[in-house]
Design an enzyme around this catalytic site. Structure first.
Site, PDB file in Angstrom:
ATOM      1  N   ASP A 267      21.344 -43.259 -60.157  1.00 40.45           N
ATOM      2  CA  ASP A 267      21.318 -42.301 -59.055  1.00 40.45           C
ATOM      3  C   ASP A 267      22.728 -41.869 -58.657  1.00 40.45           C
ATOM      4  OD1 ASP A 267      18.606 -42.210 -58.843  1.00 40.45           O
ATOM      5  OD2 ASP A 267      18.451 -43.652 -57.208  1.00 40.45           O
TER       6      ASP A 267
ATOM      7  N   LYS B 120      20.182 -37.324 -56.974  1.00 39.22           N
ATOM      8  CA  LYS B 120      19.540 -36.397 -56.035  1.00 39.22           C
ATOM      9  C   LYS B 120      20.415 -36.262 -54.794  1.00 39.22           C
ATOM     10  CE  LYS B 120      14.670 -37.454 -57.101  1.00 39.22           C
ATOM     11  NZ  LYS B 120      14.778 -38.698 -57.873  1.00 39.22           N
TER      12      LYS B 120
ATOM     13  N   MET C 172      18.721 -41.639 -44.073  1.00 37.38           N
ATOM     14  CA  MET C 172      18.706 -40.208 -44.404  1.00 37.38           C
ATOM     15  C   MET C 172      18.330 -39.353 -43.199  1.00 37.38           C
ATOM     16  SD  MET C 172      16.810 -40.586 -48.116  1.00 37.38           S
ATOM     17  CE  MET C 172      15.511 -41.645 -47.423  1.00 37.38           C
TER      18      MET C 172
END
Length: 471
Positions: free
Chosen positions: A254, A276, A389
């Site tokens: 990632d 991402k 997030m």
């Protein structure tokens, strides 16, 4: 750190000493230490000293060595594998060094690294396996410390495993034609049921299992490990994660996994980046699933390397479902999630008697990008809430919590890049969350901790002014 600072000034190697003379000059404690080290080898030990201290004599007898009650001449060093000068006299050691140079034999002058042709490492003996830890002669205490750590990591049974591997090596080379097939066999040998049998003392069962694996040959099935890389600090990576990385043929990683952690995989492992960021995906989740299935079906051992813990907002559930559907074996290697690292650095107790007896992991938005209000009621009951997030929706998170009835004065912490060198932490109140989260210097991954426990931490949680804790 400059690139040349990471390059070694010495080249590590092992000297072949079996059946050869190794000369030690000196009769004191320094000489005794070298005798004890050499006693773990098959070298013929010869000590030159006009007198021996009692301890040195005892060690020499135990090592079945020979004593010459004089200092050596150049002829005494001729043909020796190594020489150790350990007289404790700078003048005498210098003279021995000159003799060794004349005889063409490498010499180690104890405690004089500038006079050494080689250094003696801290040795971890798991014969026939040996681990040597060196520090270019400048910090022996560091080598000893690292050796102690390795001693703890390597069980004595590693020697039994190495002997079994040596016994099978010829058959493996004969049966498996390619280097890739042999490497895959050994990866499974050292990490699967064979090693488990050895560590349990079942050597015969281990050998039988290894022979079965060899009969299967190169058609060994692929496997996927979903591995948590932790929050970013290299020393928070687990030992199991390190082992999985070393065994991987392919590493699928990632965006938030630091290069230093990805680099702990084998140098010849293929790396596939599937990072991402919000609104920008190198690969969709369905594409990632397809990559994992394809690589495993090709017979590869795959590490799916995720930031934090794979089971906490890591999409591991979707990947496990895809692997199950394809009949691919997999395992999960837990990692330290960001909330734990952030709380530890800020000294925030995530649970506290009479303050918070429950902990909630939440994300700022759902699969459709909407702010999640579902955990607002739990926060009202005194739970500590860790929000992942959530920076872009901080205003909505705070508004929904206040609307649900949580006090505007509830302490909050905003922590960026937990566990990393560039970490930052801010504290304030719930009604200040949006202003804290919008600090322009916050560009990395951010985590919110919301609850009364924040006031117990090391970040000043007074309403104003905001307190910042730099790395």
């Amino acid at each position: 750190m400059p690139e040349d600072k990471r390059k070694l000034g010495v080249f590590p190697a092992f000297h072949k000493v079996e059946g050869r003379r190794v000369v030690v000059v000196g009769g004191g404690e320094e000489a005794a230490a070298k005798i004890r080290l050499l006693a773990e080898t098959k070298a013929t030990i010869v000590v030159f000293a006009e007198a021996l201290e009692t301890r040195t004599g005892v060690d020499l007898i135990a090592a079945h060595g020979d004593w010459q009650a004089r200092l050596p001449g150049v002829g005494d060093l001729d043909g020796a594998a190594l020489v150790f000068a350990a007289t404790g006299s700078e003048e005498t050691d210098g003279a021995i060094r000159a003799l060794a140079r004349e005889a063409g034999v490498p010499i180690n002058v104890v405690d004089r690294p500038e006079l050494c042709d080689f250094y003696t490492p801290a040795l971890v003996n798991r014969a026939p396996l040996a681990v040597a830890v060196g520090s270019e002669g400048v910090a022996p205490v560091l080598s000893r410390h690292v050796r102690a750590r390795i001693e703890a990591l390597l069980a004595p049974a590693f020697g039994d495993l190495a002997r079994l591997a040596d016994k099978l090596r010829g058959g493996v080379t004969k049966t498996l034609a390619t280097a890739t097939d042999r490497r895959r066999f050994w990866a499974r040998f050292f990490s699967g049921t064979v090693s488990e049998h050895v560590f349990a003392g079942r050597i015969d069962e281990a050998e039988g299992e290894a022979l079965k694996m060899l009969e299967i040959g190169p058609n060994l099935a692929g496997h996927v490990s979903l591995v948590g890389a932790g929050p970013g600090a290299e020393d928070l990576l687990t030992l199991r994660a390190q082992r999985a990385l070393q065994e991987a043929d392919v590493i699928v990683h990632d965006r938030l996994v630091p290069e230093a952690i990805v680099a702990q995989g084998r140098r010849d492992a293929r790396r596939i980046y599937v990072g991402k960021a919000k609104g920008r995906h190198a690969k969709s989740q369905s594409e990632i699933n397809a990559i994992l299935v394809h690589e495993a079906q090709s017979g590869n051992r795959v590490v799916r390397l995720k930031s934090g813990d794979p089971l906490i907002f890591g999409r591991a559930g979707e990947e496990m479902a895809a692997l199950r559907a394809a009949g691919i074996s997999f395992d999960i290697v837990p990692g330290i999630t960001a909330a734990f690292a952030a709380a530890a650095e800020a000294e925030i107790p995530l649970t506290l008697r009479e303050t918070s007896s429950s902990l909630v992991f939440a994300t700022g938005h759902d699969a459709d990008g909407e702010t999640l209000p579902g955990w607002a009621g739990i926060a009202l009951q005194g739970a500590t809430v860790a929000v992942y997030m959530g920076r872009s929706v901080a205003a909505r998170v705070a508004a929904q919590l206040v609307e649900a009835g949580l006090a505007a004065s509830t302490p909050v912490a905003v922590i960026e890049n937990a566990s990393r060198a560039d970490r930052r932490a801010y504290a304030g109140r719930l009604d200040e969350l949006v202003s804290i989260a919008s600090q322009p210097e916050l560009t990395g991954p951010v985590l919110f901790i919301i609850g009364d426990v924040v006031a117990e931490g090391a970040i000043d949680a007074e309403p104003a002014p905001l307190a910042a804790m730099a790395a």
